[in-house]
Design a protein around this motif. Structure first.
Motif, mmCIF file in Angstrom:
data_model
loop_
_atom_site.group_PDB
_atom_site.id
_atom_site.type_symbol
_atom_site.label_atom_id
_atom_site.label_comp_id
_atom_site.label_asym_id
_atom_site.label_seq_id
_atom_site.Cartn_x
_atom_site.Cartn_y
_atom_site.Cartn_z
ATOM 1 N N GLU A 1 60.914 -73.649 -76.255
ATOM 2 C CA GLU A 1 61.690 -73.637 -75.240
ATOM 3 C C GLU A 1 63.022 -74.318 -75.491
ATOM 4 O OE1 GLU A 1 58.477 -74.464 -74.840
ATOM 5 O OE2 GLU A 1 57.667 -72.787 -73.554
ATOM 6 N N LEU A 2 62.816 -75.638 -75.894
ATOM 7 C CA LEU A 2 64.253 -76.201 -76.078
ATOM 8 C C LEU A 2 64.833 -75.632 -77.292
ATOM 9 C CD1 LEU A 2 62.698 -79.742 -76.141
ATOM 10 C CD2 LEU A 2 64.312 -78.691 -74.406
ATOM 11 N N SER A 3 64.309 -75.018 -78.402
ATOM 12 C CA SER A 3 64.731 -74.604 -79.509
ATOM 13 C C SER A 3 65.639 -73.132 -79.004
ATOM 14 C CB SER A 3 63.764 -73.895 -80.351
ATOM 15 O OG SER A 3 63.133 -74.947 -81.036
ATOM 16 N N THR B 1 60.072 -81.164 -80.580
ATOM 17 C CA THR B 1 60.582 -80.288 -79.941
ATOM 18 C C THR B 1 59.725 -79.320 -79.443
ATOM 19 O OG1 THR B 1 62.448 -78.702 -79.865
ATOM 20 C CG2 THR B 1 61.106 -78.951 -81.993
ATOM 21 N N GLU C 1 68.674 -74.503 -76.939
ATOM 22 C CA GLU C 1 69.653 -75.019 -77.851
ATOM 23 C C GLU C 1 70.518 -73.812 -78.613
ATOM 24 O OE1 GLU C 1 70.128 -77.744 -82.098
ATOM 25 O OE2 GLU C 1 67.998 -76.892 -81.374
#
Length: 387
Positions: free
Chosen positions: A30-32, A27, A35
């Motif tokens: 940014e994806l965290s 991951t 989410e």
């Protein structure tokens, strides 16, 4: 001094999440964050929705009185428009309402039955009803299916429509204000309370006789039919006298007890009317027209025949009726079983008839083998045979 491995780790944007047998999952920061935002978006949307709805409710409550006035005006306009459209479409008339005891309806019709007949391309037969002082109590006779119940209901409906401010299905209507409308029509029991059909009928009749005034309108349909003949006749007789002498209401009293018509001789405000029928070739035709006078008989067996009862039952009933209505009734009842043995009608077998010449000729014709000319000639031959 920076190590080479540390430089590679700082430049790598991927963060190790999970190692499986066949793959490795990574991951990024940014994806965290995305989410986290997605997981909280539903809660944020619900909170915003509740806030907006709360503001809307507050604004509506602040002008609730104005909205109520507008809704009431629209409702009144809707009712008035619907009544006006109905009056124009079905040729209703404006009734005259006053504080007298008048009740004069000319060309009255049953609005629901009329609409149903119009869908079948049939017309409703209008009838007059004048419950003036000299005939405020009508005794209505006539056979079943002739329209007695319809006539009773249509006048009650006209009163209701008139007193709510609507036009009425009639040519003209002059109605003195009615304080209460009483109805005893139809047959029903109340099994939950242990009341038979006759008990329910008597309870409702008692309510009418105890509460009706001279300004009331009463419609009664076949009082006393739920018990023995003489008991029912006696109760109906007493009810007519009570309505005439005590309640003095405007009333329509439909009955099959023709003996009640003799009350016309001593009750000044009682008038006898009947639904007219015509007899033709052993059958009856319902004209649905109300006229002054009394019905000479109930035509019950004719109605049973129209309903499809077997011919042997109709013949048996006619024989029993003839026996009962000739001579002394008590003696006839006693000797009925001897004079009319059970199933006598069923034991008579019809005599077989020989086929006519026309029937014999038809049996000999095979239409599949005829040419058009031969078929035409056979048709002419059959026509000549009928002559």
């Amino acid at each position: 001094m920076v190590k080479i491995g540390d430089e590679k780790q700082e430049d790598n944007p991927f963060i190790h999440r999970q190692t499986l047998a066949n793959n490795v999952r990574f991951t990024t920061p940014e994806l965290s964050e995305l989410e986290r935002d997605l997981s909280s978006a539903a809660d944020k949307a619900l909170a915003i929705e509740q806030e907006i709805f709360g503001d809307f409710v507050h604004q509506v409550n602040s002008i609730a009185q104005e909205i109520g006035h507008i809704a009431g005006a629209l409702a009144a306009l809707d009712v008035a428009t619907a009544m006006a459209t109905l009056a124009v479409t079905h040729n209703y008339t404006r009734p005259d309402i006053d504080h007298s005891l008048a009740f004069d309806i000319q060309g009255g019709r049953h609005s629901v039955v009329e609409t149903a007949l119009q869908k079948q391309s049939e017309s409703f037969i209008p009838n007059d009803c004048d419950l003036g002082e000299k005939q405020r109590l009508w005794l209505l006779t006539g056979p079943n299916m002739a329209g007695k119940s319809t006539f009773l209901r249509q006048n009650a409906l006209i009163v209701i429509l008139a007193q709510i401010g609507a036009f009425v299905p009639a040519s003209s209507a002059h109605i003195g204000v009615v304080d209460r409308l009483f109805s005893r029509v139809g047959a029903a029991d109340d099994l939950a309370r242990g009341q038979s059909t006759f008990m329910v009928e008597m309870v409702e009749t008692a309510t009418i006789l105890n509460q009706a005034t001279d300004r009331s309108l009463i419609i009664l349909d076949e009082i006393g039919r739920g018990t023995a003949t003489f008991d029912g006749l006696s109760i109906a007789w007493a009810c007519v006298e009570q309505l005439h002498e005590v309640n003095q209401s405007r009333a329509l009293f439909a009955t099959h007890y023709h003996e009640l018509t003799t009350l016309q001789d001593r009750l000044s405000s009682l008038a006898c009317y009947s639904l007219q029928v015509k007899e033709w070739e052993g059958n009856i035709v319902f004209t649905h027209h109300v006229a002054k006078g009394t019905a000479d008989k109930s035509y019950g067996i004719h109605v049973a025949k129209l309903a499809g009862l077997p011919n042997n039952v109709i013949q048996r009933a006619q024989n029993v009726l003839t026996n009962l209505t000739s001579g002394e009734p008590a003696k006839n009842l006693k000797n009925l079983n001897a004079d009319l043995p059970l199933f006598t009608a069923q034991t008579h077998q019809p005599i077989p008839l020989e086929p006519s010449a026309v029937e014999q000729s038809l049996k000999e014709i095979n239409p599949d083998t005829l040419t058009p000319r031969e078929a035409l000639e056979a048709l002419y031959a059959l026509k000549d045979a009928l002559k």
